[in-house]
Design an enzyme around this catalytic site. Structure first.
Site, PDB file in Angstrom:
ATOM      1  N   LEU A  17       0.829  -1.208   0.000  1.00 54.03           N
ATOM      2  CA  LEU A  17       0.000   0.000   0.000  1.00 54.03           C
ATOM      3  C   LEU A  17       0.864   1.260   0.000  1.00 54.03           C
ATOM      4  CD1 LEU A  17      -2.882  -0.844   2.513  1.00 54.03           C
ATOM      5  CD2 LEU A  17      -2.969  -0.794   0.017  1.00 54.03           C
ATOM      6  N   TYR A  56      14.160 -10.297  -7.080  1.00 55.81           N
ATOM      7  CA  TYR A  56      12.795 -10.736  -7.411  1.00 55.81           C
ATOM      8  C   TYR A  56      11.970 -10.984  -6.154  1.00 55.81           C
ATOM      9  CZ  TYR A  56      13.985 -11.509 -12.342  1.00 55.81           C
ATOM     10  OH  TYR A  56      14.349 -11.340 -13.640  1.00 55.81           O
ATOM     11  N   GLU A 152       3.938 -13.600  11.595  1.00 50.87           N
ATOM     12  CA  GLU A 152       5.310 -13.152  11.843  1.00 50.87           C
ATOM     13  C   GLU A 152       5.424 -11.707  12.344  1.00 50.87           C
ATOM     14  OE1 GLU A 152       7.068 -14.169   8.131  1.00 50.87           O
ATOM     15  OE2 GLU A 152       6.238 -12.425   7.098  1.00 50.87           O
ATOM     16  N   LYS A 190     -15.712   0.692  -0.351  1.00 51.95           N
ATOM     17  CA  LYS A 190     -16.063  -0.209   0.745  1.00 51.95           C
ATOM     18  C   LYS A 190     -15.185   0.009   1.978  1.00 51.95           C
ATOM     19  CE  LYS A 190     -19.506  -2.386  -0.961  1.00 51.95           C
ATOM     20  NZ  LYS A 190     -20.807  -2.122  -0.311  1.00 51.95           N
ATOM     21  N   LYS A 192     -15.473  -1.891   4.845  1.00 54.24           N
ATOM     22  CA  LYS A 192     -15.395  -3.077   5.712  1.00 54.24           C
ATOM     23  C   LYS A 192     -13.970  -3.620   5.881  1.00 54.24           C
ATOM     24  CE  LYS A 192     -18.969  -5.122   6.903  1.00 54.24           C
ATOM     25  NZ  LYS A 192     -19.948  -4.630   7.864  1.00 54.24           N
ATOM     26  N   PRO A 193     -13.179  -3.725   4.794  1.00 55.36           N
ATOM     27  CA  PRO A 193     -11.814  -4.234   5.013  1.00 55.36           C
ATOM     28  C   PRO A 193     -11.047  -3.381   6.033  1.00 55.36           C
ATOM     29  CG  PRO A 193     -12.315  -4.184   2.674  1.00 55.36           C
ATOM     30  CD  PRO A 193     -13.455  -3.495   3.362  1.00 55.36           C
ATOM     31  N   GLN A 195     -12.394  -1.624   8.498  1.00 56.19           N
ATOM     32  CA  GLN A 195     -12.951  -1.923   9.822  1.00 56.19           C
ATOM     33  C   GLN A 195     -12.338  -3.200  10.386  1.00 56.19           C
ATOM     34  OE1 GLN A 195     -17.269  -1.694  10.222  1.00 56.19           O
ATOM     35  NE2 GLN A 195     -17.393  -0.534   8.325  1.00 56.19           N
ATOM     36  N   CYS A 384      28.623  -0.640 -11.167  1.00 57.69           N
ATOM     37  CA  CYS A 384      29.094  -1.848 -10.481  1.00 57.69           C
ATOM     38  C   CYS A 384      29.320  -2.977 -11.485  1.00 57.69           C
ATOM     39  CB  CYS A 384      28.136  -2.222  -9.367  1.00 57.69           C
ATOM     40  SG  CYS A 384      28.978  -3.120  -8.058  1.00 57.69           S
ATOM     41  N   HIS A 510      27.957   2.703  -6.315  1.00 51.76           N
ATOM     42  CA  HIS A 510      26.534   2.889  -6.657  1.00 51.76           C
ATOM     43  C   HIS A 510      26.116   4.338  -6.398  1.00 51.76           C
ATOM     44  CE1 HIS A 510      25.277  -1.407  -7.044  1.00 51.76           C
ATOM     45  NE2 HIS A 510      26.370  -1.583  -6.334  1.00 51.76           N
ATOM     46  N   GLU A 512      23.572   5.829  -7.386  1.00 49.25           N
ATOM     47  CA  GLU A 512      22.119   5.951  -7.238  1.00 49.25           C
ATOM     48  C   GLU A 512      21.662   6.027  -5.782  1.00 49.25           C
ATOM     49  OE1 GLU A 512      23.755   3.286  -8.238  1.00 49.25           O
ATOM     50  OE2 GLU A 512      22.799   1.402  -7.651  1.00 49.25           O
TER      51      GLU A 512
HETATM   52  N1  GLN Z   1      28.745  -9.163  -8.871  1.00 49.84           N
HETATM   53  C1  GLN Z   1      29.671  -8.090  -8.867  1.00 49.84           C
HETATM   54  C2  GLN Z   1      30.560  -8.123  -7.634  1.00 49.84           C
HETATM   55  O1  GLN Z   1      30.257  -8.752  -6.669  1.00 49.84           O
HETATM   56  C3  GLN Z   1      28.968  -6.755  -8.992  1.00 49.84           C
HETATM   57  C4  GLN Z   1      28.068  -6.450  -7.844  1.00 49.84           C
HETATM   58  C5  GLN Z   1      27.082  -5.345  -8.129  1.00 49.84           C
HETATM   59  O2  GLN Z   1      26.805  -5.032  -9.282  1.00 49.84           O
HETATM   60  N2  GLN Z   1      26.473  -4.774  -7.093  1.00 49.84           N
HETATM   61  O3  GLN Z   1      31.593  -7.511  -7.641  1.00 49.84           O
END
Ligand code: GLN
Length: 536
Positions: A17, A56, A152, A190, A192-193, A195, A384, A510, A512
């Site tokens: 959600l 995944y 859990e 709705k 109810k869910p 509630q 990477c 990385h 990002e």
């Molecule tokens: N598999 C590669 C490593 O372990 C790159 C890892 C990654 O892209 N985060 O160095």
């Protein structure tokens, strides 16, 4: 020391959600009112951290400066708040049990039976208050992963119940996120869910203070009234969370609904000022009013699941907004790319990003991709594993190192251009043992990255085991691929570039993970700009 106030965010009805976005948006509003806030996430699974999970299963693994492998929601927290998180901001059931069992082995509970209540709940409560007790924050928001009623999550819910009692009414509150579905056949929303989910929470002894209701349609006054009455909350504590165009709209939507005000009132805190969202809204304006569009290919092996590359996708959004350019991201499965179809697979792309990853699947497709963008002078950013593929491609096709590879894929290659670090060789455990977290990187004067960062020494986050093999460094430099960044202490290569290409950058780290709304990452900003220039 100041009294830290606690907000617990639970979820009901279904998963997905967007508790993380709601928590981040509330924190953003509180921050914009002058409060210091942080967010932490407690996850109910048994893995000690998500580092050993396939994307995944659980989406991207986010990495903090201090090297924690965490849930991707921490990425949202950082992107919204522009404040780094740490090891303490993400706790899993596995981590809690590991710590309690280690204490048991050390004899800390000598003579006692170790039980879920009180030993596990005590450990959880302690960790829930860790950041609060640092004195750094006015408000700590704790997101409880999973859905109420799950077997859990029970120890977490019980810990919240105890903490609410221990901390007292005005010091801790519960925000419960639910779904108000629209039944098309009945033409009705709705309640109810919701509630039922509030009732489930009540069975564990917790009364929700605020309801945030995810909905595809506006909640009418009657529906809000009904939800309030049957769920035992004030009408103003029924907050609508309607589907938004972008997650970055949510703080404003929550502001309109008064989520921050109700929370502050319940916590007995002053409103202080109206939220200062000037910078945020400037970003939104640029995001929503693009002057150009570019197509960026994202080549990876987990592309079927949007969440696998969450931080990369968001960093591209940030980089786009900074340039007032809309970035269309075209996800391409690297498994399916080969020498015969690469031109077709990558057609109409203004730039290509080759994603991080592990293992051998999709590797050759990534190498073909790099070859194509290098030869066709298409802007390229390799992150990477993507950087490692650029190195292998160059070794094979320019330096003539036939069969060059990473030892991750081929241990007996004659040209191990990417290989294990010395200190990794003795490691047998897989969990938490990669090169993780923030490391310094010295940038080479005159390099592209040096110009992009406009800094000599940067610090970026890592998550990998393999490295550029310095044994071959001279060959590469002579052959036109330069080390444009390296770790000043170890000499490990962190950035590679090639000459005579409009934008060809491979980074072992990385970037990002560090891009936020307030500070879009310079590499992504420049990469989007390069895509635009290529388009022209
Ligand atoms: N598999 C590669 C490593 O372990 C790159 C890892 C990654 O892209 N985060 O160095």
């Amino acid at each position: 020391m100041k009294q830290t106030k606690y907000i617990f965010v639970t979820g009901g009805v279904t998963s997905s959600l967007g508790k993380g976005i709601i928590a981040a948006s509330l924190a953003k509003l509180l921050q914009a009112r002058g409060y210091s806030a942080t967010i932490q996430k407690f996850d109910p699974y048994i893995n000690v951290d998500p580092g050993t999970l396939n994307p995944y299963e659980h989406g991207e693994c986010f990495v903090t400066n201090d090297g924690a492998e965490t849930d991707l929601d921490l990425g949202h927290y950082e992107r919204f708040l522009n404040v780094p998180t740490s090891q303490a901001n993400n706790v899993t059931t596995g981590r809690v049990y590991l710590s309690v069992i280690e204490k048991e082995r050390r004899g800390e509970f000598l003579g006692k039976t170790v039980q879920v209540v009180p030993h596990i709940t005590n450990e959880i409560k302690e960790r829930m208050q860790l950041l609060g007790k640092s004195g750094e924050y006015d408000i700590v928001i704790t997101e409880i992963g999973g859905t109420v009623g799950d077997i859990e999550s029970l120890p977490y819910i019980e810990s919240v119940r105890q903490l609410l009692w221990e901390l007292g009414d005005n010091n801790a509150i519960v925000v419960h996120l639910t779904l108000v579905p629209f039944l098309a056949a009945a033409g009705e929303l709705k309640t109810k869910p919701t509630q039922h989910s509030v009732k489930t929470l009540m069975e564990s002894g917790i009364k929700a203070d605020i309801l945030v209701c995810r909905t595809e349609h506006n909640l009418s006054t009657e529906i809000r009234q009904k939800l309030a009455q049957f769920c035992n909350v004030k009408p103003e504590a029924v907050v609508q969370s309607i589907d938004a165009d972008t997650i970055y709209d949510v703080p404003n939507l929550m502001l309109q609904e008064g989520l921050d005000k109700v929370a502050l009132k319940k916590l007995d805190l002053p409103e202080k000022m109206s939220p200062d969202l000037v910078k945020w809204n400037e970003f939104l304006h640029r995001l929503k009013n693009p002057k150009h569009v570019v197509n960026v290919g994202l080549v990876g092996k987990y592309v079927e699941l949007q969440d696998s590359y969450k931080s990369i996708l968001e960093a591209l959004v940030h980089g786009g907004a900074e340039n007032q350019i809309k970035v269309n991201i075209i996800s391409i499965q690297s498994d399916n790319i080969n020498a015969n179809n690469v031109a077709d697979k990558l057609k109409n792309l203004d730039a290509v990003l080759v994603a991080p990853g592990f293992g051998s699947r999709g590797i050759e497709g990534k190498i073909e991709t790099v070859k194509f963008v290098r030869e066709n002078r298409i802007p390229f950013l390799g992150i990477c594993l993507g950087m490692q593929m650029a190195v292998i491609e160059y070794a094979r096709n320019i330096l003539g190192f036939e069969g060059a590879n990473t030892t991750e894929v081929n241990e007996s290659t004659q040209y191990p251009v990417i290989t294990f670090m010395e200190e990794q060789k003795t490691i047998t455990d897989k969990g938490g043992t990669m090169r993780l977290g923030g490391w310094d990187c010295q940038l080479k004067e005159g390099s592209k990255v040096h110009a992009i960062y406009a800094e000599e020494l940067i610090n970026e986050r890592h998550r990998h085991r393999y490295e550029f093999n310095n044994q071959f460094k001279e060959d590469f430099e002579k052959g036109g691929m330069t080390a444009a960044g390296w770790n000043p202490e170890t000499g490990l290569v962190e950035v590679v570039e090639i000459e005579n290409h409009p934008f060809f950058v491979g980074v072992q780290f990385h970037p990002e993970y560090k891009s936020t709304v307030a500070k879009p990452h310079p590499l992504f900003v420049s990469f989007v700009k390069a895509a635009m220039e290529n388009k022209k």
